[in-house]
Design a protein around this motif. Sequence first.
Motif, PDB file in Angstrom:
ATOM      1  N   UNK A 120       0.783  -1.220   0.000  1.00  0.00           N
ATOM      2  CA  UNK A 120       0.000   0.000   0.000  1.00  0.00           C
ATOM      3  C   UNK A 120       0.818   1.274   0.000  1.00  0.00           C
ATOM      4  N   UNK A 121       2.011   1.249  -0.600  1.00  0.00           N
ATOM      5  CA  UNK A 121       2.900   2.417  -0.563  1.00  0.00           C
ATOM      6  C   UNK A 121       3.256   2.944  -1.954  1.00  0.00           C
ATOM      7  N   UNK A 122       2.582   2.490  -2.998  1.00  0.00           N
ATOM      8  CA  UNK A 122       3.013   2.824  -4.358  1.00  0.00           C
ATOM      9  C   UNK A 122       2.492   4.164  -4.853  1.00  0.00           C
TER      10      UNK A 122
ATOM     11  N   UNK B  65       2.146   3.822  -9.467  1.00  0.00           N
ATOM     12  CA  UNK B  65       3.032   4.987  -9.471  1.00  0.00           C
ATOM     13  C   UNK B  65       2.216   6.249  -9.724  1.00  0.00           C
ATOM     14  N   UNK B  66       2.616   7.331  -9.094  1.00  0.00           N
ATOM     15  CA  UNK B  66       1.874   8.583  -9.195  1.00  0.00           C
ATOM     16  C   UNK B  66       2.217   9.345 -10.465  1.00  0.00           C
ATOM     17  N   UNK B  67       3.450   9.187 -10.946  1.00  0.00           N
ATOM     18  CA  UNK B  67       3.893   9.970 -12.100  1.00  0.00           C
ATOM     19  C   UNK B  67       5.062   9.265 -12.772  1.00  0.00           C
ATOM     20  N   UNK B  68       5.426   9.738 -13.974  1.00  0.00           N
ATOM     21  CA  UNK B  68       6.502   9.142 -14.758  1.00  0.00           C
ATOM     22  C   UNK B  68       7.255  10.269 -15.447  1.00  0.00           C
ATOM     23  N   UNK B  69       8.572  10.329 -15.250  1.00  0.00           N
ATOM     24  CA  UNK B  69       9.387  11.380 -15.839  1.00  0.00           C
ATOM     25  C   UNK B  69      10.545  10.730 -16.583  1.00  0.00           C
ATOM     26  N   UNK B  70      10.698  11.093 -17.862  1.00  0.00           N
ATOM     27  CA  UNK B  70      11.731  10.482 -18.692  1.00  0.00           C
ATOM     28  C   UNK B  70      13.007  11.319 -18.675  1.00  0.00           C
TER      29      UNK B  70
END
Length: 225
Positions: A70-72, A95-100
């Motif tokens: 429960x920590x993702x 995941x809350x967000x994705x940065x390349x």
Amino acid sequence: MKILIVEDGKELRETLVNSLEKDHYLVETAEDFKSAFEKIGLYDYDCILLDIMLPGGSGLELLQDLKKNGKSENVIIISAKNSLDDKLVGLELGADDYLTKPFHIAELNARIKAVLRRKQQDGKDTLDVGNLLLDLNERMLYIAGETVRLNRKEFDILNYFLLNKNRLITKSALAEYVWGDHIDQADNFDFIYYQIKNLRKKLLDAQASIQIESVYGVGYKLLEP
């Protein structure tokens, strides 16, 4: 606020640490799968910056373990892999967000602040209890509209108390949140006592409507009016 950087690139890792510490975050790092797995199993973080390609394993495996616990929801994936499949898998795992990579540090900082707002208080930038207002972006405390100066640790302690008002907070939990994982090496918690003593005096002098109560032998509790 405590952030874990899981990144094997030394130069980027050090750049992120320097930038985030300037913004008054408490920063921990892990440079491979094994050390990251150990840290996320032992400690809680407000935000995790997670690379996918790691020595010894995949960041997606770590994310899967975080989801199971429960920590993702406080994870921002930072990866050179601009694969749509990886991005979708990461977001599906919570995941809350994705940065390349490469990315601008300013953009990452903005994403971190957005994650922390969503995680802690439904997007709000302030905490208010009684006649106190704590501005999280400016790191300022106002009591009855007047500015009260706090040092970095006093601010972080009060922030933690306000997020956990009317709950018992153990000394060890408070120490880990404010001082980080290395607090395990401390012989005692005298340093907490002195920070809270100073914080109490400032609250009293400013006629704050809250009270930090000591719970003998255990910790503290913030009582609201």
